[in-house]
Design a protein around this motif. Structure first.
Motif, PDB file in Angstrom:
ATOM      1  N   TYR A   2       0.805  -1.223   0.000  1.00 14.76           N
ATOM      2  CA  TYR A   2       0.000   0.000   0.000  1.00 14.76           C
ATOM      3  C   TYR A   2       0.842   1.278   0.000  1.00 14.76           C
ATOM      4  O   TYR A   2       1.939   1.312   0.558  1.00 14.76           O
ATOM      5  N   VAL A   4       0.876   4.705   1.655  1.00 17.00           N
ATOM      6  CA  VAL A   4       0.239   5.268   2.848  1.00 17.00           C
ATOM      7  C   VAL A   4       0.504   6.765   3.005  1.00 17.00           C
ATOM      8  O   VAL A   4      -0.300   7.482   3.592  1.00 17.00           O
ATOM      9  N   VAL A  34       0.819  10.767   7.217  1.00 17.01           N
ATOM     10  CA  VAL A  34       0.583   9.468   7.860  1.00 17.01           C
ATOM     11  C   VAL A  34       0.401   9.645   9.371  1.00 17.01           C
ATOM     12  O   VAL A  34       0.818  10.660   9.945  1.00 17.01           O
ATOM     13  N   GLN A 101       8.366  -0.960   5.839  1.00 11.83           N
ATOM     14  CA  GLN A 101       8.087   0.424   5.429  1.00 11.83           C
ATOM     15  C   GLN A 101       9.247   0.944   4.576  1.00 11.83           C
ATOM     16  O   GLN A 101      10.389   0.912   5.014  1.00 11.83           O
ATOM     17  N   ALA A 221       0.174  -0.913   6.907  1.00 11.21           N
ATOM     18  CA  ALA A 221      -0.531   0.169   6.217  1.00 11.21           C
ATOM     19  C   ALA A 221      -1.772   0.622   6.977  1.00 11.21           C
ATOM     20  O   ALA A 221      -2.048   1.817   7.082  1.00 11.21           O
ATOM     21  N   ARG A 222      -2.509  -0.314   7.552  1.00 10.83           N
ATOM     22  CA  ARG A 222      -3.749   0.029   8.266  1.00 10.83           C
ATOM     23  C   ARG A 222      -3.469   0.907   9.479  1.00 10.83           C
ATOM     24  O   ARG A 222      -4.306   1.703   9.882  1.00 10.83           O
ATOM     25  N   SER A 225      -2.220   4.652   7.972  1.00  7.86           N
ATOM     26  CA  SER A 225      -3.084   5.505   7.165  1.00  7.86           C
ATOM     27  C   SER A 225      -4.538   5.045   7.224  1.00  7.86           C
ATOM     28  O   SER A 225      -4.809   3.843   7.296  1.00  7.86           O
ATOM     29  N   PRO A 228      -5.291   4.023   2.827  1.00  5.66           N
ATOM     30  CA  PRO A 228      -4.200   3.413   2.048  1.00  5.66           C
ATOM     31  C   PRO A 228      -4.676   3.061   0.634  1.00  5.66           C
ATOM     32  O   PRO A 228      -5.838   2.697   0.450  1.00  5.66           O
ATOM     33  N   GLU A 230      -3.925   0.650  -2.622  1.00  6.96           N
ATOM     34  CA  GLU A 230      -3.238  -0.602  -2.938  1.00  6.96           C
ATOM     35  C   GLU A 230      -2.489  -0.520  -4.272  1.00  6.96           C
ATOM     36  O   GLU A 230      -3.023   0.017  -5.253  1.00  6.96           O
ATOM     37  N   ARG A 347      -7.790   8.542  -3.657  1.00  6.91           N
ATOM     38  CA  ARG A 347      -8.202   8.959  -2.306  1.00  6.91           C
ATOM     39  C   ARG A 347      -9.236  10.071  -2.360  1.00  6.91           C
ATOM     40  O   ARG A 347      -9.964  10.314  -1.406  1.00  6.91           O
TER      41      ARG A 347
END
Lengths: 380, 132
Positions: A2, A4, A34, A101, A221-222, A225, A228, A230, A347
């Motif tokens: 993802y 983020v 983030v 990350q 990622a969860r 952000s 996120p 994909e 987004r």
């Protein structure tokens, strides 16, 4: 995998800022984007640090720019396609299980030097022994392709001016764009000749920029952000270093291969894509890219553009940022800008021309005359 | 362009004599030469002399030139299809910028392509000139 976090600086001529400050400015915005961050490695997309600034070891410079001395990193070079390739390397570092990350940084500085010096550095994307040594520039190689296209598909000069006009329209609404002025068909066809039939207004401007995206594995990622995006598919491909030995100058292998791989991986097809950012360093590059990605048949893209296709709201809507033509083309950074812009479209917070409810997007970036191409497909 | 004697010397056959490569498997002929075939992937090729006459497929008149090439500007660059079908990109000389056309016959000539300053190496190579 993802996306983020996203941070970009407006592309411009920054006489007061070097690589370090540009990277810092973009990274700070990505960190603000983030909930928390703890990058473990940086991947830097850049073309010209070595040829224009005598600077290698660019990842070490980037890490000092963001206060993460001690982490690992590397620079990825694929000429003007460095940014997209850097995103793929960043993805791979997480997909391999090595890291959770990754920061991908696209950065370029071009404005400190006169045009002839920058032209020389950009010509390094072509074959040094059989093109550059004759004084054949990167624009000249694209001009050979443009004339071939116009002869084969009977496209008129005015027809091919529609693309840059549209790009400036979108660029005028993108706060990150380098060129924010509107232009007309007359402006394009009367602008100075760079390499006939390519004119100044067919060409991306010279500018500086930095864009940063933070990539994270699904679990991480969860936490980082709430929105996120994909990465659903990616691929890259090549065509001949020189243009002489290429079989199809108007249909480069690199774009087809990269697109095939990315579409297969994402289980999507060109008709599923809502929004795309493609590589239009020159007007002809836009046409070849749109056709190579499968959004138009061979020789059809210029007619479809004339009919208003690929504009905002169409499927796909292409280059709402203003493209390389107007958003700008800080060469090695461009691919990262594109991925950032598509992620923001998905987004719903891209600050320029934006389409609503976009679910699937594509970013295509290439180095040389479609010599090294990457395609990255994203999903909401 | 950073030039060294060895760098210029080792390309002499292809750059001075217009040598290309022929694939030992699929027989495709191409320029510039390469040790493997870019089309079928076979790992062995042989050097052959290419025909020196051909026709203009595409061309450009380059006004914005890289550093060190201003004395040659504008440079006319041609995509030439030789008589055997092999394509070569090289400058076109001895012709006015507005007198080039698709299908124009040209032939290979040996010319100066770059001077490495006042005291450096002079590099020669193939360019194309109008032919009957």
């Amino acid at each position: 995998m993802y996306i983020v976090g996203i941070g970009m600086v407006k592309i411009d001529r920054y006489y007061d800022k070097g690589y370090m400050q540009l990277i810092h400015d973009a990274a700070i915005r990505a960190f603000d984007d983030v909930n928390s961050y703890e990058p473990e490695v940086v991947v830097v997309g850049n073309m010209l640090s070595s040829s224009l600034y005598n600077q290698d070891s660019l990842a070490a410079l980037a890490l000092d720019a963001i206060g993460f001395r001690g982490l690992g990193g590397l620079k990825v070079e694929a000429a003007c396609g460095s940014g997209g390739h850097a995103v793929i390397v960043g993805y791979s570092l997480i997909a391999s299980g090595l890291y959770d990350q990754v920061m991908v940084i696209g950065v370029e500085k071009m404005s400190d030097y006169p045009t002839s010096t920058v032209t020389s550095a950009l010509a390094q994307a072509a074959d040094a022994e059989y093109e550059y040594i004759y004084g054949i520039s990167f624009a000249a190689l694209n001009a050979l392709v443009m004339r071939l296209y116009m002869l084969k598909y009977e496209a008129k000069r005015e027809d091919l001016a529609l693309w840059p006009v549209r790009m400036h329209e979108y660029g005028s609404k993108n706060p990150y764009a380098q060129l924010r002025n509107r232009i007309t068909i007359e402006d394009v066809v009367n602008s100075p000749i760079i390499s006939d039939p390519i004119r100044l207004m067919d060409s991306a401007p010279i500018g500086d920029g930095a864009a940063v995206i933070i990539l994270a594995s699904e679990d991480t990622a969860r936490k980082l952000s709430d929105t996120p995006i994909e990465i659903a598919g990616l691929g890259f491909g090549s065509d001949g270093l020189d243009l002489s030995s290429r079989e199809e100058l108007l249909n480069p292998i690199s774009i087809r291969r990269a697109a095939e791989k990315a579409f297969r991986m994402s289980k999507l097809s060109p008709s599923n894509i809502d929004v795309a950012e493609i590589h239009d360093a020159f007007t002809i590059t836009a046409l070849v890219s749109i056709e190579g990605l499968g959004f138009a048949g061979p020789g059809e893209s210029w007619k479809l553009i004339k009919d208003g296709r690929f504009a905002a709201g169409d499927k796909p809507s292409i280059n709402l940022s203003g493209g390389l033509k107007a958003r700008g083309h800080p060469v090695g950074a461009t691919g990262v800008y594109q991925v950032a812009e598509i992620a923001m479209q998905l987004r719903g917070d891209f600050p320029g021309v934006r389409i609503s409810n976009a679910e699937k997007g594509l970013a295509m970036n290439t180095g040389g005359v479609a010599t090294l191409t990457s395609v990255i497909i994203m999903k909401r | 362009m950073k030039i060294s004697p060895a760098r210029v010397w080792r390309e002499k056959d292809s750059r001075y004599r217009l040598e290309g490569s022929k694939c030992k498997k699929c027989s495709r002929v191409f320029y510039p030469p390469k040790p493997s075939c870019p089309y079928c992937g076979y790992s062995d090729t042989e050097r052959i002399n290419l025909p020196r006459r051909g026709r203009v497929v595409s061309w450009t008149v380059e006004y914005t030139v890289p550093e060190g090439y201003r004395e040659y500007a504008p440079i006319i660059v041609g995509l030439i299809e030789l008589e055997n079908g092999t394509r070569v990109i090289a400058p076109i000389v001895d012709v006015e910028v507005d007198k080039i056309y698709e299908g124009m016959y040209v032939e290979a000539v040996l010319r100066k392509i770059f001077e490495d300053g006042d005291e450096g190496i002079i590099v020669y190579g193939i360019k194309f000139a109008p032919s009957t």
